[in-house]
Design a protein around this motif. Structure first.
Motif, PDB file in Angstrom:
ATOM      1  N   LEU A  41      15.505 -85.259  15.656  1.00  0.00           N
ATOM      2  CA  LEU A  41      16.852 -85.191  16.221  1.00  0.00           C
ATOM      3  C   LEU A  41      17.152 -83.694  16.261  1.00  0.00           C
ATOM      4  N   PRO A  42      16.848 -83.037  17.385  1.00  0.00           N
ATOM      5  CA  PRO A  42      16.885 -81.578  17.440  1.00  0.00           C
ATOM      6  C   PRO A  42      18.240 -80.975  17.052  1.00  0.00           C
ATOM      7  N   ALA A  43      18.160 -79.750  16.503  1.00  0.00           N
ATOM      8  CA  ALA A  43      19.369 -79.000  16.161  1.00  0.00           C
ATOM      9  C   ALA A  43      20.236 -78.844  17.404  1.00  0.00           C
ATOM     10  N   ARG A  44      21.515 -78.602  17.173  1.00  0.00           N
ATOM     11  CA  ARG A  44      22.512 -78.411  18.234  1.00  0.00           C
ATOM     12  C   ARG A  44      22.592 -79.626  19.162  1.00  0.00           C
ATOM     13  N   GLN A  45      22.404 -80.796  18.595  1.00  0.00           N
ATOM     14  CA  GLN A  45      22.511 -82.088  19.288  1.00  0.00           C
ATOM     15  C   GLN A  45      21.613 -82.189  20.522  1.00  0.00           C
ATOM     16  N   GLY A  46      20.417 -81.614  20.403  1.00  0.00           N
ATOM     17  CA  GLY A  46      19.441 -81.744  21.491  1.00  0.00           C
ATOM     18  C   GLY A  46      18.918 -83.171  21.586  1.00  0.00           C
ATOM     19  N   ASN A  47      18.500 -83.561  22.762  1.00  0.00           N
ATOM     20  CA  ASN A  47      18.005 -84.916  23.000  1.00  0.00           C
ATOM     21  C   ASN A  47      16.511 -85.038  22.714  1.00  0.00           C
ATOM     22  N   ASN A  48      16.104 -86.232  22.310  1.00  0.00           N
ATOM     23  CA  ASN A  48      14.700 -86.586  22.174  1.00  0.00           C
ATOM     24  C   ASN A  48      14.537 -87.986  22.750  1.00  0.00           C
ATOM     25  N   TYR A  49      13.314 -88.351  23.136  1.00  0.00           N
ATOM     26  CA  TYR A  49      13.079 -89.623  23.805  1.00  0.00           C
ATOM     27  C   TYR A  49      11.804 -90.283  23.284  1.00  0.00           C
ATOM     28  N   THR A  50      11.818 -91.613  23.264  1.00  0.00           N
ATOM     29  CA  THR A  50      10.590 -92.349  23.003  1.00  0.00           C
ATOM     30  C   THR A  50       9.702 -92.229  24.234  1.00  0.00           C
ATOM     31  N   GLY A  51       8.504 -92.758  24.142  1.00  0.00           N
ATOM     32  CA  GLY A  51       7.650 -92.853  25.319  1.00  0.00           C
ATOM     33  C   GLY A  51       8.213 -93.902  26.274  1.00  0.00           C
ATOM     34  N   THR A  52       7.618 -93.974  27.438  1.00  0.00           N
ATOM     35  CA  THR A  52       8.023 -94.941  28.442  1.00  0.00           C
ATOM     36  C   THR A  52       7.428 -96.304  28.105  1.00  0.00           C
ATOM     37  N   HIS A  53       8.238 -97.355  28.214  1.00  0.00           N
ATOM     38  CA  HIS A  53       7.786 -98.720  27.969  1.00  0.00           C
ATOM     39  C   HIS A  53       8.139 -99.595  29.164  1.00  0.00           C
ATOM     40  N   ILE A 107      18.072-103.916  35.518  1.00  0.00           N
ATOM     41  CA  ILE A 107      16.716-103.432  35.314  1.00  0.00           C
ATOM     42  C   ILE A 107      15.804-104.652  35.326  1.00  0.00           C
ATOM     43  N   LYS A 108      14.823-104.650  36.196  1.00  0.00           N
ATOM     44  CA  LYS A 108      13.951-105.810  36.354  1.00  0.00           C
ATOM     45  C   LYS A 108      12.734-105.730  35.446  1.00  0.00           C
ATOM     46  N   SER A 109      12.126-106.877  35.240  1.00  0.00           N
ATOM     47  CA  SER A 109      10.872-106.951  34.510  1.00  0.00           C
ATOM     48  C   SER A 109       9.854-106.015  35.170  1.00  0.00           C
ATOM     49  N   LYS A 110       9.051-105.372  34.368  1.00  0.00           N
ATOM     50  CA  LYS A 110       8.012-104.413  34.777  1.00  0.00           C
ATOM     51  C   LYS A 110       8.569-103.031  35.103  1.00  0.00           C
ATOM     52  N   ALA A 111       9.879-102.847  35.018  1.00  0.00           N
ATOM     53  CA  ALA A 111      10.468-101.520  35.217  1.00  0.00           C
ATOM     54  C   ALA A 111      10.293-100.707  33.928  1.00  0.00           C
ATOM     55  N   ASP A 112      10.219 -99.402  34.067  1.00  0.00           N
ATOM     56  CA  ASP A 112      10.069 -98.521  32.909  1.00  0.00           C
ATOM     57  C   ASP A 112      11.414 -98.260  32.246  1.00  0.00           C
ATOM     58  N   VAL A 113      11.412 -98.265  30.909  1.00  0.00           N
ATOM     59  CA  VAL A 113      12.612 -97.991  30.119  1.00  0.00           C
ATOM     60  C   VAL A 113      12.223 -97.023  28.998  1.00  0.00           C
ATOM     61  N   ILE A 114      13.137 -96.123  28.690  1.00  0.00           N
ATOM     62  CA  ILE A 114      12.957 -95.131  27.633  1.00  0.00           C
ATOM     63  C   ILE A 114      14.207 -95.163  26.766  1.00  0.00           C
ATOM     64  N   MET A 115      14.072 -94.929  25.461  1.00  0.00           N
ATOM     65  CA  MET A 115      15.247 -94.826  24.594  1.00  0.00           C
ATOM     66  C   MET A 115      15.452 -93.358  24.224  1.00  0.00           C
ATOM     67  N   GLY A 116      16.678 -92.865  24.463  1.00  0.00           N
ATOM     68  CA  GLY A 116      17.033 -91.507  24.092  1.00  0.00           C
ATOM     69  C   GLY A 116      17.751 -91.494  22.755  1.00  0.00           C
TER      70      GLY A 116
END
Length: 137
Positions: A41-53, A107-116
């Motif tokens: 969880l980066p300093a200064r409230q920077g964003n991070n993301y999981t891989g694409t699923h 969002i349909k089945s087989k579409a890519d989703v990422i969690m931020g």
């Protein structure tokens, strides 16, 4: 000739059982959780993301649970599509909390989703870290 018929029957039954098992494996995979460990969880409230699923269902949400958090009291989570366009509201979670992150668009089945994710608290120099599991449905 009878030996060939028995072998053919056994082969056909075995193949039939294997083909029947495949849909049940796919259905089981839809409910498997993906673990993540020590995401920054980066300093200064920077964003991070999981891989694409890739979604395996048409359900319009993902489920996230925080199992460990370090150098942060609360983490903020949201869902994005495969190009990181936000598709949900933000959800604040503490250690042990579980959230159902609802999508704001279809969002349909087989579409890519990422969690931020990011630290809810503004830290000038120090990264926080979060672990947990997410079911991308």
């Amino acid at each position: 000739m009878q030996k060939k018929s028995k072998k053919g029957l056994i082969l056909a039954l075995t193949l039939g059982m294997a083909i029947t098992a495949v849909p049940s494996i796919t259905a089981f995979a839809a409910s498997v959780n993906e673990n993540y460990d020590s995401y920054a969880l980066p300093a200064r409230q920077g964003n991070n993301y999981t891989g694409t699923h890739q979604k395996v269902t048409d359900e319009q949400y993902i489920v996230n649970k925080v199992t460990d958090i370090t150098h942060a009291d609360t983490a903020v989570f949201w869902a994005t599509d495969g190009v990181k366009t936000v598709i949900s509201n933000e959800y604040e979670q503490k250690l042990g909390n579980q959230s159902t992150i609802q999508f704001r668009k279809q969002i349909k089945s087989k579409a890519d989703v990422i969690m931020g994710m990011r630290n809810a608290d503004y830290q000038i120099y120090q990264n926080g870290f979060v672990s947990g599991w997410v079911n991308f449905k």
